[in-house]
Scaffold this active site. Structure first.
Site, PDB file in Angstrom:
ATOM      1  N   ASP A  15      12.147  -1.844   4.030  1.00  0.00           N
ATOM      2  CA  ASP A  15      12.865  -1.278   2.883  1.00  0.00           C
ATOM      3  C   ASP A  15      14.106  -2.105   2.526  1.00  0.00           C
ATOM      4  O   ASP A  15      14.737  -2.695   3.401  1.00  0.00           O
ATOM      5  CB  ASP A  15      13.277   0.163   3.227  1.00  0.00           C
ATOM      6  CG  ASP A  15      13.579   0.972   1.985  1.00  0.00           C
ATOM      7  OD1 ASP A  15      13.334   0.476   0.864  1.00  0.00           O
ATOM      8  OD2 ASP A  15      14.069   2.108   2.127  1.00  0.00           O
ATOM      9  N   GLY A  16      14.442  -2.098   1.251  1.00  0.00           N
ATOM     10  CA  GLY A  16      15.709  -2.696   0.817  1.00  0.00           C
ATOM     11  C   GLY A  16      15.580  -3.986   0.035  1.00  0.00           C
ATOM     12  O   GLY A  16      16.586  -4.616  -0.289  1.00  0.00           O
ATOM     13  N   SER A  60       3.260   1.836  -0.928  1.00  0.00           N
ATOM     14  CA  SER A  60       2.896   3.249  -0.759  1.00  0.00           C
ATOM     15  C   SER A  60       2.174   3.766  -2.003  1.00  0.00           C
ATOM     16  O   SER A  60       2.205   3.127  -3.062  1.00  0.00           O
ATOM     17  CB  SER A  60       4.157   4.086  -0.526  1.00  0.00           C
ATOM     18  OG  SER A  60       4.878   4.208  -1.734  1.00  0.00           O
ATOM     19  N   ASN A  63       4.433   3.850  -4.847  1.00  0.00           N
ATOM     20  CA  ASN A  63       4.895   2.577  -5.437  1.00  0.00           C
ATOM     21  C   ASN A  63       4.139   2.188  -6.718  1.00  0.00           C
ATOM     22  O   ASN A  63       4.577   1.288  -7.447  1.00  0.00           O
ATOM     23  CB  ASN A  63       4.790   1.427  -4.422  1.00  0.00           C
ATOM     24  CG  ASN A  63       5.802   1.510  -3.302  1.00  0.00           C
ATOM     25  OD1 ASN A  63       5.562   1.048  -2.186  1.00  0.00           O
ATOM     26  ND2 ASN A  63       6.953   2.113  -3.567  1.00  0.00           N
ATOM     27  N   TRP A  64       3.020   2.865  -7.016  1.00  0.00           N
ATOM     28  CA  TRP A  64       2.297   2.558  -8.262  1.00  0.00           C
ATOM     29  C   TRP A  64       3.155   2.854  -9.488  1.00  0.00           C
ATOM     30  O   TRP A  64       2.857   2.380 -10.583  1.00  0.00           O
ATOM     31  CB  TRP A  64       0.995   3.365  -8.338  1.00  0.00           C
ATOM     32  CG  TRP A  64      -0.068   2.853  -7.418  1.00  0.00           C
ATOM     33  CD1 TRP A  64      -0.537   3.471  -6.291  1.00  0.00           C
ATOM     34  CD2 TRP A  64      -0.809   1.626  -7.523  1.00  0.00           C
ATOM     35  NE1 TRP A  64      -1.514   2.700  -5.688  1.00  0.00           N
ATOM     36  CE2 TRP A  64      -1.698   1.563  -6.429  1.00  0.00           C
ATOM     37  CE3 TRP A  64      -0.802   0.558  -8.437  1.00  0.00           C
ATOM     38  CZ2 TRP A  64      -2.563   0.493  -6.226  1.00  0.00           C
ATOM     39  CZ3 TRP A  64      -1.666  -0.503  -8.231  1.00  0.00           C
ATOM     40  CH2 TRP A  64      -2.537  -0.530  -7.133  1.00  0.00           C
ATOM     41  N   ARG A  66       5.995   1.755 -10.096  1.00  0.00           N
ATOM     42  CA  ARG A  66       6.891   0.626 -10.415  1.00  0.00           C
ATOM     43  C   ARG A  66       6.382  -0.172 -11.613  1.00  0.00           C
ATOM     44  O   ARG A  66       5.187  -0.153 -11.912  1.00  0.00           O
ATOM     45  CB  ARG A  66       7.015  -0.268  -9.187  1.00  0.00           C
ATOM     46  CG  ARG A  66       7.657   0.509  -8.063  1.00  0.00           C
ATOM     47  CD  ARG A  66       8.089  -0.354  -6.940  1.00  0.00           C
ATOM     48  NE  ARG A  66       8.799   0.476  -5.979  1.00  0.00           N
ATOM     49  CZ  ARG A  66       9.626   0.021  -5.063  1.00  0.00           C
ATOM     50  NH1 ARG A  66       9.861  -1.265  -4.970  1.00  0.00           N
ATOM     51  NH2 ARG A  66      10.218   0.847  -4.235  1.00  0.00           N
ATOM     52  N   ARG A 192      14.144   8.078   6.586  1.00  0.00           N
ATOM     53  CA  ARG A 192      13.022   8.919   6.160  1.00  0.00           C
ATOM     54  C   ARG A 192      11.722   8.264   6.584  1.00  0.00           C
ATOM     55  O   ARG A 192      11.659   7.038   6.715  1.00  0.00           O
ATOM     56  CB  ARG A 192      12.979   9.014   4.630  1.00  0.00           C
ATOM     57  CG  ARG A 192      14.032   9.795   3.967  1.00  0.00           C
ATOM     58  CD  ARG A 192      13.713   9.917   2.474  1.00  0.00           C
ATOM     59  NE  ARG A 192      13.704   8.621   1.810  1.00  0.00           N
ATOM     60  CZ  ARG A 192      14.789   8.015   1.328  1.00  0.00           C
ATOM     61  NH1 ARG A 192      15.968   8.588   1.456  1.00  0.00           N
ATOM     62  NH2 ARG A 192      14.693   6.853   0.734  1.00  0.00           N
ATOM     63  N   LEU A 193      10.680   9.082   6.715  1.00  0.00           N
ATOM     64  CA  LEU A 193       9.373   8.535   7.068  1.00  0.00           C
ATOM     65  C   LEU A 193       8.540   8.233   5.809  1.00  0.00           C
ATOM     66  O   LEU A 193       7.581   7.449   5.870  1.00  0.00           O
ATOM     67  CB  LEU A 193       8.649   9.542   7.980  1.00  0.00           C
ATOM     68  CG  LEU A 193       7.578   9.051   8.921  1.00  0.00           C
ATOM     69  CD1 LEU A 193       7.945   7.749   9.600  1.00  0.00           C
ATOM     70  CD2 LEU A 193       7.275  10.110   9.966  1.00  0.00           C
ATOM     71  N   GLU A 205       9.276   6.471  18.879  1.00  0.00           N
ATOM     72  CA  GLU A 205      10.731   6.311  18.857  1.00  0.00           C
ATOM     73  C   GLU A 205      11.087   5.695  17.503  1.00  0.00           C
ATOM     74  O   GLU A 205      10.296   4.932  16.937  1.00  0.00           O
ATOM     75  CB  GLU A 205      11.172   5.354  19.972  1.00  0.00           C
ATOM     76  CG  GLU A 205      10.903   5.870  21.367  1.00  0.00           C
ATOM     77  CD  GLU A 205      11.786   7.047  21.747  1.00  0.00           C
ATOM     78  OE1 GLU A 205      12.933   7.108  21.268  1.00  0.00           O
ATOM     79  OE2 GLU A 205      11.320   7.910  22.506  1.00  0.00           O
TER      80      GLU A 205
HETATM   81  C1  FPP Z   1      10.580  -1.771  -0.230  1.00  0.00           C
HETATM   82  O1  FPP Z   1      11.758  -2.281  -0.832  1.00  0.00           O
HETATM   83  C2  FPP Z   1       9.575  -2.822  -0.157  1.00  0.00           C
HETATM   84  C3  FPP Z   1       8.387  -2.818  -0.822  1.00  0.00           C
HETATM   85  C4  FPP Z   1       7.962  -1.716  -1.704  1.00  0.00           C
HETATM   86  C5  FPP Z   1       7.454  -3.954  -0.721  1.00  0.00           C
HETATM   87  C6  FPP Z   1       7.425  -4.667   0.589  1.00  0.00           C
HETATM   88  C7  FPP Z   1       6.795  -5.959   0.364  1.00  0.00           C
HETATM   89  C8  FPP Z   1       7.143  -7.122   0.935  1.00  0.00           C
HETATM   90  C9  FPP Z   1       8.144  -7.252   2.003  1.00  0.00           C
HETATM   91  C10 FPP Z   1       6.493  -8.395   0.513  1.00  0.00           C
HETATM   92  C11 FPP Z   1       4.991  -8.283   0.541  1.00  0.00           C
HETATM   93  C12 FPP Z   1       4.439  -9.352   1.285  1.00  0.00           C
HETATM   94  C13 FPP Z   1       3.450  -9.271   2.177  1.00  0.00           C
HETATM   95  C14 FPP Z   1       3.039 -10.491   2.836  1.00  0.00           C
HETATM   96  C15 FPP Z   1       2.782  -8.013   2.561  1.00  0.00           C
HETATM   97  P1  FPP Z   1      12.262  -1.645  -2.191  1.00  0.00           P
HETATM   98  O2  FPP Z   1      11.827  -2.508  -3.299  1.00  0.00           O
HETATM   99  O3  FPP Z   1      11.836  -0.217  -2.272  1.00  0.00           O
HETATM  100  O4  FPP Z   1      13.819  -1.765  -1.980  1.00  0.00           O
HETATM  101  P2  FPP Z   1      14.932  -0.804  -2.584  1.00  0.00           P
HETATM  102  O5  FPP Z   1      14.815   0.505  -1.880  1.00  0.00           O
HETATM  103  O6  FPP Z   1      16.179  -1.529  -2.238  1.00  0.00           O
HETATM  104  O7  FPP Z   1      14.683  -0.703  -4.050  1.00  0.00           O
END
Ligand code: FPP
Length: 238
Positions: A15-16, A60, A63-64, A66, A192-193, A205
């Site tokens: 996350d982040g 997730s 996430n669709w 977005r 959060r989970l 853990e």
């Molecule tokens: C959450 O951060 C991250 C994601 C939704 C995507 C994670 C994807 C990657 C790390 C790259 C994918 C690459 C591979 C190889 C699988 P966020 O965008 O929700 O961050 P925020 O909470 O700061 O908005």
């Protein structure tokens, strides 16, 4: 970190990425680009340490929602990762699995994932699992549906249903004895989970480093593992 204090199955909510990018004046997708580089390092580190399964929450079901531009960057990154890493993963005995409703992904991404899974099917050292279009409630609902259908067809009796019956119908069942998560890490300070591996985390853990995923180095990962190693896991006992 000794073998006895090393978690067999680690799950990470990466996350982040968005916050990392926006706070530096970049578009959100740039955070995913930087985040993908961390995926490579953490996978390698897990393999070096002897972790048996690593599940990464890459996308997730929520996430669709977005914007299309961000989604398309994520699929491109996934395909790039696969193309760049598949030979190294094979050399290291890593098997690739996907959990989630990944039939919803664009065709090219599905095709490349499928081909990589085939190439890596013989990996014996570690499972790398991408959770893509994954939601734990969808997974549990799917398991219930399978069980109900078997009961309807007379191949399963309701009196025979136990925890193993449910477990073997979850998407993680291929991980066998490593399907339970030992250690769950969520970066960015959120605690959060978020609908991730609800059944499998029953005795996990948890660690919530404040670091945003694109800044999550191998050194910081090792510190998380040290904190894990210092904990006493009792699984409900005393
Ligand atoms: C959450 O951060 C991250 C994601 C939704 C995507 C994670 C994807 C990657 C790390 C790259 C994918 C690459 C591979 C190889 C699988 P966020 O965008 O929700 O961050 P925020 O909470 O700061 O908005």
């Amino acid at each position: 970190m000794t073998a006895s204090t090393l978690p067999a199955h680690i799950a990470i909510i990466m996350d982040g990425n968005g916050r990392w990018a926006v706070s530096r004046g970049y578009p959100r997708f740039y955070g995913h680009i930087r985040g993908a580089a961390r995926v490579r390092e953490i996978v390698q580190e897990c393999r070096t340490l002897g972790v048996r399964a690593l599940t990464l929450y890459a996308f997730s079901t929520e996430n669709w929602k977005r914007p299309d531009e961000e989604l398309s960057v994520l699929w491109t990154l996934l395909r790039k990762y696969i193309r760049r890493e598949v030979s190294e993963l094979k050399k290291n005995g890593i098997r690739l699995r996907v959990i989630g409703e990944w039939s919803r992904l664009p065709e090219e991404a599905r095709r490349e994932l499928g081909a990589a899974m085939e190439t890596l099917a013989g990996g014996q050292e570690m499972d790398l699992v991408f959770a893509l279009s994954y939601g734990a409630r969808a997974e549990l609902t799917d398991a219930v549906r399978k069980i109900a259908s078997e009961c309807e067809h007379g191949t399963l009796r309701s009196s025979e249903i136990n925890e193993a019956t449910v477990e073997s119908r979850l998407w993680t069942s291929e991980l066998g004895r490593f399907s339970d998560v030992d250690f769950m890490i969520r970066t960015s300070g959120e605690r959060r989970l978020s609908n991730f591996l609800l059944w499998q985390c029953s005795y996990a853990e948890f660690d919530f480093p404040d670091t945003l995923w694109p800044d999550f180095t191998v050194q910081e990962f090792r510190r998380c593992l040290e904190r894990y190693g210092a904990r006493k896991r009792r699984f409900g006992g005393i």
